[in-house]
Motif scaffolding. Structure first.
Motif, PDB file in Angstrom:
ATOM      1  N   ILE A 179       4.732  -1.706  -8.270  1.00  0.00           N
ATOM      2  CA  ILE A 179       3.537  -2.120  -7.531  1.00  0.00           C
ATOM      3  C   ILE A 179       3.676  -3.562  -7.066  1.00  0.00           C
ATOM      4  N   ARG A 180       4.156  -4.441  -7.950  1.00  0.00           N
ATOM      5  CA  ARG A 180       4.310  -5.844  -7.555  1.00  0.00           C
ATOM      6  C   ARG A 180       5.357  -6.010  -6.452  1.00  0.00           C
ATOM      7  N   LEU A 181       6.491  -5.310  -6.574  1.00  0.00           N
ATOM      8  CA  LEU A 181       7.529  -5.437  -5.553  1.00  0.00           C
ATOM      9  C   LEU A 181       7.103  -4.785  -4.229  1.00  0.00           C
ATOM     10  N   ALA A 182       6.341  -3.695  -4.296  1.00  0.00           N
ATOM     11  CA  ALA A 182       5.834  -3.083  -3.059  1.00  0.00           C
ATOM     12  C   ALA A 182       4.842  -4.028  -2.376  1.00  0.00           C
ATOM     13  N   ALA A 183       4.009  -4.695  -3.161  1.00  0.00           N
ATOM     14  CA  ALA A 183       3.063  -5.665  -2.583  1.00  0.00           C
ATOM     15  C   ALA A 183       3.821  -6.833  -1.949  1.00  0.00           C
ATOM     16  N   ASP A 184       4.868  -7.312  -2.624  1.00  0.00           N
ATOM     17  CA  ASP A 184       5.701  -8.379  -2.044  1.00  0.00           C
ATOM     18  C   ASP A 184       6.327  -7.901  -0.741  1.00  0.00           C
ATOM     19  N   TYR A 185       6.806  -6.677  -0.736  1.00  0.00           N
ATOM     20  CA  TYR A 185       7.422  -6.112   0.467  1.00  0.00           C
ATOM     21  C   TYR A 185       6.416  -6.068   1.620  1.00  0.00           C
ATOM     22  N   ARG A 186       5.209  -5.596   1.344  1.00  0.00           N
ATOM     23  CA  ARG A 186       4.192  -5.504   2.406  1.00  0.00           C
ATOM     24  C   ARG A 186       3.851  -6.888   2.948  1.00  0.00           C
ATOM     25  N   ARG A 187       3.788  -7.894   2.070  1.00  0.00           N
ATOM     26  CA  ARG A 187       3.535  -9.267   2.543  1.00  0.00           C
ATOM     27  C   ARG A 187       4.665  -9.749   3.432  1.00  0.00           C
ATOM     28  N   ARG A 188       5.895  -9.487   3.022  1.00  0.00           N
ATOM     29  CA  ARG A 188       7.047  -9.894   3.841  1.00  0.00           C
ATOM     30  C   ARG A 188       7.056  -9.158   5.175  1.00  0.00           C
ATOM     31  N   GLN A 189       6.666  -7.896   5.178  1.00  0.00           N
ATOM     32  CA  GLN A 189       6.659  -7.108   6.407  1.00  0.00           C
ATOM     33  C   GLN A 189       5.694  -7.681   7.434  1.00  0.00           C
ATOM     34  N   ARG A 190       4.588  -8.211   6.968  1.00  0.00           N
ATOM     35  CA  ARG A 190       3.612  -8.788   7.891  1.00  0.00           C
ATOM     36  C   ARG A 190       4.201  -9.990   8.622  1.00  0.00           C
TER      37      ARG A 190
ATOM     38  N   ASP B 135      -4.753  -2.215  -0.035  1.00  0.00           N
ATOM     39  CA  ASP B 135      -3.710  -2.209  -1.060  1.00  0.00           C
ATOM     40  C   ASP B 135      -4.202  -1.862  -2.463  1.00  0.00           C
ATOM     41  N   GLN B 136      -5.255  -2.511  -2.942  1.00  0.00           N
ATOM     42  CA  GLN B 136      -5.702  -2.272  -4.322  1.00  0.00           C
ATOM     43  C   GLN B 136      -6.206  -0.848  -4.506  1.00  0.00           C
ATOM     44  N   LYS B 137      -6.878  -0.319  -3.528  1.00  0.00           N
ATOM     45  CA  LYS B 137      -7.366   1.061  -3.617  1.00  0.00           C
ATOM     46  C   LYS B 137      -6.203   2.046  -3.509  1.00  0.00           C
ATOM     47  N   ARG B 138      -5.263   1.713  -2.655  1.00  0.00           N
ATOM     48  CA  ARG B 138      -4.088   2.566  -2.473  1.00  0.00           C
ATOM     49  C   ARG B 138      -3.300   2.669  -3.778  1.00  0.00           C
ATOM     50  N   GLU B 139      -3.115   1.550  -4.459  1.00  0.00           N
ATOM     51  CA  GLU B 139      -2.358   1.549  -5.710  1.00  0.00           C
ATOM     52  C   GLU B 139      -2.995   2.475  -6.727  1.00  0.00           C
TER      53      GLU B 139
END
Length: 196
Positions: free
Chosen positions: A87-98, A141-145
């Motif tokens: 979850i933490r790495l996916a969130a980091d990935y989504r931030r980088r993607q933006r 993001d938080q709801k998706r997780e």
């Protein structure tokens, strides 16, 4: 190079960087990959990691697992701990993607295993996954997780709350809100599919 061999190479590199880690940690990291690798892969995809990048993020997950294994509390759930890392790495990935400005290019598909399914079945499965990914991408993001862990990964809500580090009531609140949003997205997707 296959995803499995890339992860083994990454773990080997991680071993040489942290030679003080006991050999048993390497075996445990490998066991965790064998036991949970497919689930982690699927979880990363459902949490918004693009298909083209999921192998790289999965590799990052198991490098972190290997590095943090000495700190793991054996009384806890390995699966919950691993999912927390995902979850933490996916969130980091989504931030980088933006922040990234890349144009996606269609990738060449992996060779089809003729014994696995018919080409039509594979096409239908890909379409279904694409629709699911589209509906999940509409969730915050938080709801998706919470939704992914509880509904798709079938984790009990108490374990979801533990993984996310939030109170149980908060996890339920996020889940119910996500379910409403997902149901609305499903209605829209059904309506689009029924159009000629």
């Amino acid at each position: 190079m296959t995803p499995t061999s890339r992860i083994k190479v990454a773990v080997c590199r991680s071993e040489s960087a942290s030679a003080s880690a006991p050999a048993s940690h390497t075996g445990l990291a490998t066991d965790m990959f064998r036991e949970h690798g497919r689930y982690a892969f699927r979880l990363l995809r459902r949490l918004g990691v693009e298909e083209a990048d999921v192998d790289d993020v999965l590799q990052e997950v198991f490098v972190v697992v290997h590095r943090k294994l000495p700190d793991f509390d054996p009384r806890g759930s390995r699966r919950a701990w691993l999912y927390g890392i995902c979850i933490r790495l996916a969130a980091d990935y989504r931030r980088r993607q933006r922040k990234r400005r890349e144009l996606r290019v269609d990738q060449v598909d992996e060779p089809i295993d003729p014994s696995a399914a018919t080409p039509l079945e594979l096409l239908e499965a890909r379409k279904t996954c694409a629709v699911l990914d589209g509906m999940l991408s509409e969730l915050p993001d938080q709801k998706r997780e919470v939704f992914v862990l509880h509904v798709i990964e079938d984790l009990p809500m108490a374990e979801v709350a533990e993984v996310l580090g939030c109170p149980l009531h908060t996890a339920y609140t996020r889940y119910y809100a996500a379910r409403k949003l997902f149901e609305a997205a499903a209605r829209r997707a059904r309506a689009q599919m029924s159009l000629p």
